[in-house]
Design a protein around this motif. Structure first.
Motif, PDB file in Angstrom:
ATOM      1  N   VAL A 237       6.879  34.564 -50.087  1.00 18.24           N
ATOM      2  CA  VAL A 237       6.654  36.010 -50.168  1.00 18.24           C
ATOM      3  C   VAL A 237       5.419  36.282 -51.017  1.00 18.24           C
ATOM      4  CG1 VAL A 237       7.688  38.212 -50.809  1.00 18.24           C
ATOM      5  CG2 VAL A 237       9.149  36.353 -49.986  1.00 18.24           C
ATOM      6  N   MET A 238       4.463  37.000 -50.438  1.00 19.76           N
ATOM      7  CA  MET A 238       3.216  37.296 -51.142  1.00 19.76           C
ATOM      8  C   MET A 238       3.377  38.448 -52.128  1.00 19.76           C
ATOM      9  SD  MET A 238       1.565  35.002 -49.717  1.00 19.76           S
ATOM     10  CE  MET A 238       2.567  34.108 -48.562  1.00 19.76           C
ATOM     11  N   SER A 239       4.235  39.404 -51.790  1.00 17.38           N
ATOM     12  CA  SER A 239       4.412  40.586 -52.626  1.00 17.38           C
ATOM     13  C   SER A 239       5.839  41.101 -52.465  1.00 17.38           C
ATOM     14  CB  SER A 239       3.411  41.664 -52.185  1.00 17.38           C
ATOM     15  OG  SER A 239       3.620  42.866 -52.868  1.00 17.38           O
ATOM     16  N   GLY A 240       6.490  41.401 -53.584  1.00 13.93           N
ATOM     17  CA  GLY A 240       7.841  41.945 -53.534  1.00 13.93           C
ATOM     18  C   GLY A 240       8.929  40.898 -53.397  1.00 13.93           C
TER      19      GLY A 240
ATOM     20  N   ALA B 112      13.230  36.743 -40.299  1.00 13.01           N
ATOM     21  CA  ALA B 112      13.658  36.626 -41.699  1.00 13.01           C
ATOM     22  C   ALA B 112      14.261  37.905 -42.276  1.00 13.01           C
ATOM     23  CB  ALA B 112      12.480  36.194 -42.572  1.00 13.01           C
ATOM     24  N   GLY B 113      14.053  39.037 -41.613  1.00  9.28           N
ATOM     25  CA  GLY B 113      14.689  40.263 -42.063  1.00  9.28           C
ATOM     26  C   GLY B 113      14.013  40.968 -43.221  1.00  9.28           C
ATOM     27  N   THR B 114      12.749  40.665 -43.467  1.00 14.13           N
ATOM     28  CA  THR B 114      12.048  41.343 -44.550  1.00 14.13           C
ATOM     29  C   THR B 114      10.736  41.924 -44.038  1.00 14.13           C
ATOM     30  OG1 THR B 114      11.173  41.184 -46.793  1.00 14.13           O
ATOM     31  CG2 THR B 114      10.910  39.236 -45.399  1.00 14.13           C
ATOM     32  N   VAL B 115      10.347  43.057 -44.637  1.00 16.80           N
ATOM     33  CA  VAL B 115       9.079  43.697 -44.277  1.00 16.80           C
ATOM     34  C   VAL B 115       7.977  43.339 -45.261  1.00 16.80           C
ATOM     35  CG1 VAL B 115      10.198  45.613 -43.106  1.00 16.80           C
ATOM     36  CG2 VAL B 115       9.667  45.811 -45.542  1.00 16.80           C
ATOM     37  N   HIS B 116       8.298  42.575 -46.281  1.00 19.89           N
ATOM     38  CA  HIS B 116       7.310  42.219 -47.297  1.00 19.89           C
ATOM     39  C   HIS B 116       6.334  41.176 -46.749  1.00 19.89           C
ATOM     40  CE1 HIS B 116       9.103  44.509 -50.552  1.00 19.89           C
ATOM     41  NE2 HIS B 116      10.266  44.189 -50.002  1.00 19.89           N
ATOM     42  N   PRO B 117       5.063  41.250 -47.166  1.00 27.06           N
ATOM     43  CA  PRO B 117       4.079  40.269 -46.700  1.00 27.06           C
ATOM     44  C   PRO B 117       4.546  38.852 -47.051  1.00 27.06           C
ATOM     45  CG  PRO B 117       3.023  42.027 -47.957  1.00 27.06           C
ATOM     46  CD  PRO B 117       4.499  42.207 -48.105  1.00 27.06           C
ATOM     47  N   SER B 118       4.684  38.041 -46.010  1.00 26.09           N
ATOM     48  CA  SER B 118       5.277  36.712 -46.196  1.00 26.09           C
ATOM     49  C   SER B 118       4.742  35.731 -45.166  1.00 26.09           C
ATOM     50  CB  SER B 118       6.803  36.778 -46.016  1.00 26.09           C
ATOM     51  OG  SER B 118       7.402  37.704 -46.869  1.00 26.09           O
ATOM     52  N   ILE B 119       4.945  34.463 -45.472  1.00 22.05           N
ATOM     53  CA  ILE B 119       4.754  33.388 -44.507  1.00 22.05           C
ATOM     54  C   ILE B 119       6.125  32.759 -44.310  1.00 22.05           C
ATOM     55  CG2 ILE B 119       3.687  31.152 -44.031  1.00 22.05           C
ATOM     56  CD1 ILE B 119       1.385  31.980 -45.869  1.00 22.05           C
ATOM     57  N   LEU B 120       6.580  32.741 -43.071  1.00 25.73           N
ATOM     58  CA  LEU B 120       7.845  32.103 -42.749  1.00 25.73           C
ATOM     59  C   LEU B 120       7.538  30.757 -42.113  1.00 25.73           C
ATOM     60  CD1 LEU B 120      10.956  32.256 -42.567  1.00 25.73           C
ATOM     61  CD2 LEU B 120      10.644  33.263 -40.294  1.00 25.73           C
ATOM     62  N   VAL B 121       8.068  29.706 -42.705  1.00 19.59           N
ATOM     63  CA  VAL B 121       7.861  28.345 -42.218  1.00 19.59           C
ATOM     64  C   VAL B 121       9.184  27.868 -41.626  1.00 19.59           C
ATOM     65  CG1 VAL B 121       7.218  25.990 -42.850  1.00 19.59           C
ATOM     66  CG2 VAL B 121       6.182  27.937 -44.049  1.00 19.59           C
ATOM     67  N   VAL B 122       9.137  27.493 -40.352  1.00 24.48           N
ATOM     68  CA  VAL B 122      10.334  27.014 -39.667  1.00 24.48           C
ATOM     69  C   VAL B 122      10.082  25.589 -39.193  1.00 24.48           C
ATOM     70  CG1 VAL B 122      11.956  27.417 -37.774  1.00 24.48           C
ATOM     71  CG2 VAL B 122      10.851  29.366 -38.889  1.00 24.48           C
ATOM     72  N   THR B 123      10.949  24.672 -39.600  1.00 27.12           N
ATOM     73  CA  THR B 123      10.921  23.308 -39.077  1.00 27.12           C
ATOM     74  C   THR B 123      12.135  23.153 -38.171  1.00 27.12           C
ATOM     75  OG1 THR B 123      12.246  22.298 -40.833  1.00 27.12           O
ATOM     76  CG2 THR B 123       9.872  22.484 -41.230  1.00 27.12           C
ATOM     77  N   SER B 124      12.282  22.004 -37.575  1.00 27.65           N
ATOM     78  CA  SER B 124      13.405  21.811 -36.662  1.00 27.65           C
ATOM     79  C   SER B 124      14.758  21.861 -37.370  1.00 27.65           C
ATOM     80  CB  SER B 124      13.265  20.493 -35.912  1.00 27.65           C
ATOM     81  OG  SER B 124      13.247  19.415 -36.823  1.00 27.65           O
ATOM     82  N   ASP B 125      14.743  21.702 -38.687  1.00 28.73           N
ATOM     83  CA  ASP B 125      16.023  21.707 -39.402  1.00 28.73           C
ATOM     84  C   ASP B 125      16.023  22.510 -40.704  1.00 28.73           C
ATOM     85  OD1 ASP B 125      14.443  20.037 -40.910  1.00 28.73           O
ATOM     86  OD2 ASP B 125      15.865  18.383 -40.964  1.00 28.73           O
TER      87      ASP B 125
ATOM     88  N   LEU C 191       4.898  31.596 -39.284  1.00 32.16           N
ATOM     89  CA  LEU C 191       4.885  32.977 -38.824  1.00 32.16           C
ATOM     90  C   LEU C 191       4.338  33.863 -39.939  1.00 32.16           C
ATOM     91  CD1 LEU C 191       8.383  33.028 -37.107  1.00 32.16           C
ATOM     92  CD2 LEU C 191       6.163  32.887 -35.990  1.00 32.16           C
ATOM     93  N   THR C 192       3.311  34.626 -39.615  1.00 33.39           N
ATOM     94  CA  THR C 192       2.712  35.527 -40.605  1.00 33.39           C
ATOM     95  C   THR C 192       2.675  36.971 -40.129  1.00 33.39           C
ATOM     96  OG1 THR C 192       0.485  35.115 -39.771  1.00 33.39           O
ATOM     97  CG2 THR C 192       1.260  33.707 -41.572  1.00 33.39           C
ATOM     98  N   TYR C 193       2.771  37.183 -38.816  1.00 24.60           N
ATOM     99  CA  TYR C 193       2.734  38.536 -38.275  1.00 24.60           C
ATOM    100  C   TYR C 193       3.972  39.283 -38.766  1.00 24.60           C
ATOM    101  CZ  TYR C 193       2.443  42.273 -34.780  1.00 24.60           C
ATOM    102  OH  TYR C 193       2.364  43.489 -34.150  1.00 24.60           O
ATOM    103  N   SER C 194       3.779  40.463 -39.323  1.00 22.23           N
ATOM    104  CA  SER C 194       4.863  41.190 -39.990  1.00 22.23           C
ATOM    105  C   SER C 194       6.083  41.405 -39.090  1.00 22.23           C
ATOM    106  CB  SER C 194       4.367  42.526 -40.531  1.00 22.23           C
ATOM    107  OG  SER C 194       3.856  43.334 -39.483  1.00 22.23           O
TER     108      SER C 194
END
Length: 101
Positions: free
Chosen positions: A62-65, A43-56, A33-36
């Motif tokens: 976090v790109m910044s902040g 994830a509860g953050t507004v900072h530019p990030s990539i959230l990686v979710v696996t089944s477990d 997930l990359t869309y803000s």
């Protein structure tokens, strides 16, 4: 409203758990997930990030902040790290998640 209807108490972690259940049901191994707004929702953050979710598991790159994002999120602190983009995620993911790509 029915007396038998029960509402689940708000727990933001339920969002990720629900996503993981859906992933298992349809056979998806990893979601990026990359869309803000999606990152904020899960994830509860507004900072530019990539959230990686696996089944477990769940990882937040976090790109910044980083420091501020780590305080905002409900993701486990040892699963939150500095990231620089997809190349960084690719090298980290192959080590952390045992995914070859």
């Amino acid at each position: 409203m029915s007396d038998t209807m029960s509402l689940r108490a708000f727990n933001p972690g339920n969002r990720i758990e629900d996503l993981q259940k859906q992933m298992i049901d349809v056979g998806i191994d990893v979601v990026l997930l990359t869309y803000s707004r999606s990152v904020l929702y899960y994830a509860g953050t507004v900072h530019p990030s990539i959230l990686v979710v696996t089944s477990d598991d769940t990882y937040l790159f976090v790109m910044s902040g980083l420091e501020s994002a780590a305080e905002e999120t409900w993701i486990e602190p040892d699963h939150v790290s500095q990231g620089t983009g997809y190349e960084d995620w690719s090298s980290i993911s192959s080590r952390r998640l045992s995914i070859s790509g």
